[in-house]
Write an enzyme that holds these catalytic residues in place. Structure first.
Site, mmCIF file in Angstrom:
data_model
loop_
_atom_site.group_PDB
_atom_site.id
_atom_site.type_symbol
_atom_site.label_atom_id
_atom_site.label_comp_id
_atom_site.label_asym_id
_atom_site.label_seq_id
_atom_site.Cartn_x
_atom_site.Cartn_y
_atom_site.Cartn_z
ATOM 1 N N GLY A 47 0.795 -1.208 0.002
ATOM 2 C CA GLY A 47 0.003 0.052 -0.003
ATOM 3 C C GLY A 47 0.646 1.391 0.026
ATOM 4 O O GLY A 47 0.246 2.571 -0.288
ATOM 5 N N SER A 155 7.936 8.125 -2.448
ATOM 6 C CA SER A 155 8.763 9.255 -2.231
ATOM 7 C C SER A 155 8.696 9.280 -0.540
ATOM 8 O O SER A 155 8.146 8.489 -0.031
ATOM 9 C CB SER A 155 7.945 10.619 -2.685
ATOM 10 O OG SER A 155 6.685 10.673 -2.212
ATOM 11 N N GLY A 192 0.749 23.386 2.240
ATOM 12 C CA GLY A 192 0.309 22.709 0.962
ATOM 13 C C GLY A 192 -0.839 21.896 1.505
ATOM 14 O O GLY A 192 -1.289 21.802 2.582
ATOM 15 N N HIS A 458 -32.353 15.886 -8.149
ATOM 16 C CA HIS A 458 -32.846 16.900 -7.104
ATOM 17 C C HIS A 458 -33.194 16.162 -5.750
ATOM 18 O O HIS A 458 -34.315 15.559 -6.165
ATOM 19 C CB HIS A 458 -33.625 17.799 -7.807
ATOM 20 C CG HIS A 458 -34.150 18.956 -6.756
ATOM 21 N ND1 HIS A 458 -33.270 20.360 -6.435
ATOM 22 C CD2 HIS A 458 -35.326 19.257 -6.182
ATOM 23 C CE1 HIS A 458 -33.990 20.839 -5.701
ATOM 24 N NE2 HIS A 458 -35.303 20.478 -5.356
#
Length: 479
Positions: A47, A155, A192, A458
Site C-alpha cells: 500500500g 517518495s 500545502g 434533485h
C-alpha cells in the site's frame, strides 16, 4: 554481495519494485494481462505511503475529528442536544485508524495472491538491468531476474536541512499522524495539502495551529478564488496563516517545546518568534531511490533526483521503467500513480497505454474540501487563452441549505470560442466526490452546455456543477 538461492531458469516478465498504489496496481494489471509478475516491497506491508502513513490514515483522522468538531459546533442546530459534552479519546481514534489501515493492507496482499503475483517482502536493488537482489526482511538474500522492471518506490518527506525529524517534536507527516495526545500549540511549516489537512486534524481537537508559508498564499497552485475561500474557512475553524520569507532560527527548550524565529513578509520583514510543542514540517516530498543501485546501472535522474522517463514510462536503460512519485512527470498523487501503473503494464503487454495528465484531479480533504482539475484562471491568463467563467455558490443549492453545508462554490472555466471545459474548481463539503463528474466531462471533451443540459438529480449538491456550467453558456436558474 548476493547469492542465488536457486538457479534462475525462467525469469519474470515483469518485476515491480515497490508495493504502493502505483506498484501493486501495475503488478496486478500485468498479471491480468498474462505476464509472469512479481512485486517487491520492503515495508513488509503493501500500500505504500498512501495506505500506511498517508492518504488513508489521514482520512480516518479527518473523519473522526470532523465528527467531533461537528458535534460541538453544529449538533444543536439540528436539535441534537448534548453535543458540547462529547469527548475525544485520542488513543481509541488512533486504534481505529490502524484497524482501517491493517484491513486494507491485508486486502492488497490478498489481491496479489488472487491475481497470481509473487510477493517478495524485502528491499530490492539492481545488480544488472535485468537482475535484482532482494534482501528479505527475514535476513535472506535472493536474486531474481526480469525481462522488464518497473521502479515504483515512491517518495519520502523532505526535511529542512537544519531541522531533522525526530517525530516527537519536529514531525513529518508520518509523526503527525501518530500523535497520542493533542499538542497545545502546533506550527505547520508549509501550507500545502499535507500541512492543511493535518493542521485541521489537530485544530479540531483544540490545538492552537499556525500555518506558515513561504509562498504569498497557502495552497499556491490552486485557483486564487479557491484559496481565498479555503483560507477563510480554515481560519474560522481555528487555523491561522502567517506568510514568511525565511526562517532565521530554531531553538529547543528542555521541556519538549521549541522556539521558531520567522522572518515575516509583512511590515518590512521583521522577525517574529513562534513557540510550539509540535512542529510539523510539510515542505514537500522527494523521490525515494536509496539502495536501488540506479547510478551504477546508469539510470538517468534529473537534478532533483527524479527518474527520467519517456512517453511509455521507459528510462534510458532498456527494460527498466518507472512510475509514480519517483518519476519526473505529473503530480505526486496516488491516483496518478495508479493510472500510470495500469498504462505501463498495458504497454509491456503489447497494448496501448495512456495517461491524460491534463485531467488529473487534486483534492484537499479539509472542511470544506477543495477539488480541482484542469487549468486555473491564473494559468489561462498567463497563456493568453480567451475564456469564460461560470460560478455557482452552495448557499443557493437546495441540498446544501437543507443540511447546513453552505460554504463554497463551483467555478467552471471554458474556452470562449468553443465552450469546451478547461478547468473545474469546487469548494464544498463533498468536493472530492463532485469532481468525478467534471473529470468525465473533461476526459471526453464536453462543453459547459453539454453538462448544463444534462438532467441532474434533485436535490443534490451536484446540481451546483450543472448551474456553474449554465453560467458559462447562458445564465443560472437558481442564483
Amino acid at each position: 554481495m548476493f547469492r542465488r538461492c536457486f538457479p534462475i531458469f525462467n525469469p519474470y516478465d515483469v518485476v515491480v519494485v515497490g508495493g504502493g498504489p502505483g506498484g501493486y496496481v501495475a503488478a496486478i494489471k500485468a498479471a491480468q494481462l498474462g505476464l509472469k509478475t512479481a512485486c517487491v516491497e520492503k515495508r513488509g506491508a503493501l500500500g505504500g505511503t498512501c495506505l500506511n502513513v498517508g492518504c488513508i490514515p489521514s482520512k480516518a483522522l479527518l473523519h473522526a475529528t470532523h465528527m467531533y468538531h461537528d458535534a460541538h459546533a453544529n449538533f444543536e442546530r439540528y436539535g441534537l442536544m448534548g453535543g458540547a459534552g462529547v469527548t475525544m479519546d485520542v488513543a481509541k481514534m488512533q486504534q481505529q485508524k490502524e484497524k482501517s489501515v491493517n484491513g486494507l493492507t491485508s486486502g492488497v496482499e490478498y489481491l496479489l495472491k488472487k491475481n497470481k503475483v509473487t510477493y517478495y517482502k524485502g528491499e530490492a536493488g539492481f545488480v544488472t538491468p535485468n537482475t535484482l537482489n532482494v534482501k528479505g526482511i527475514d535476513g535472506k538474500d535472493e536474486a531474481i531476474e526480469a525481462k522488464n522492471t518497473i521502479i515504483a518506490t515512491g517518495s519520502e518527506p523532505t526535511a529542512l536541512p537544519f531541522l531533522p525529524f525526530d517525530e516527537k517534536v519536529v514531525l513529518s507527516s508520518t509523526g503527525a499522524l501518530a500523535l497520542q495526545q493533542v499538542p497545545k500549540k502546533m506550527v505547520v511549516i508549509g501550507g500545502g495539502v499535507i500541512g492543511l489537512e493535518l493542521g485541521s486534524v489537530w485544530a479540531r481537537l483544540g490545538s492552537d495551529v499556525t500555518v506558515v508559508e513561504f509562498a504569498p498564499r497557502c495552497a499556491p497552485t490552486l485557483d486564487s478564488d479557491v484559496t481565498d475561500a479555503l483560507v477563510g474557512a480554515l481560519k474560522r475553524n481555528g487555523e491561522d496563516e502567517v506568510p514568511m520569507t525565511g526562517i532565521e532560527g530554531v531553538n529547543g527548550t528542555n521541556n519538549g517545546s521549541i522556539a521558531l524565529t520567522l522572518e515575516v513578509e509583512q511590515a518590512g520583514g521583521q522577525a517574529e518568534t513562534l513557540h510550539c510543542d509540535a512542529l510539523l514540517v510539510s515542505v514537500g516530498r522527494r523521490p525515494y531511490t536509496a539502495g536501488l543501485g540506479l547510478e551504477k546501472n546508469n539510470v538517468s535522474l534529473n537534478e532533483r533526483g527524479f527518474v527520467k522517463i519517456g512517453s511509455h514510462f521507459e528510462t534510458n536503460v532498456a527494460g527498466v521503467y518507472a512510475i509514480g512519485d519517483v518519476v519526473d512527470k505529473g503530480p505526486m498523487l496516488a491516483h496518478k500513480a495508479e493510472d500510470e501503473g495500469v498504462a505501463c503494464a498495458e504497454i509491456l503487454a503489447g497494448r496501448p497505454g495512456h495517461v491524460n495528465y491534463d485531467v488529473i484531479p487534486g483534492v484537499i480533504y479539509t472542511m470544506p474540501e477543495v477539488a480541482s482539475v484542469g487549468k486555473t484562471e491564473e494559468e489561462l491568463k498567463k497563456a493568453g487563452v480567451a475564456y469564460k467563467v461560470g460560478k455557482f455558490p452552495f448557499n443557493a443549492n437546495s441540498r446544501a441549505k437543507a443540511v447546513a453545508t453552505e460554504d463554497g462554490f463551483v467555478k467552471v472555466l471554458t474556452d470562449k470560442a468553443t465552450d469546451r471545459i478547461l478547468g473545474v474548481h469546487i469548494v464544498c463539503s463533498a468536493a472530492g466526490e463532485l469532481i468525478a463528474g467534471a473529470l468525465l466531462a473533461m476526459e471526453y471533451g464536453a462543453s459547459s452546455e453539454d453538462v448544463g443540459r444534462t438532467c441532474h438529480a434533485h436535490p443534490t449538491m451536484s446540481e451546483a456543477v450543472k448551474e456553474a456550467c449554465m453560467a458559462c453558456f447562458a445564465k443560472t436558474i437558481n442564483f
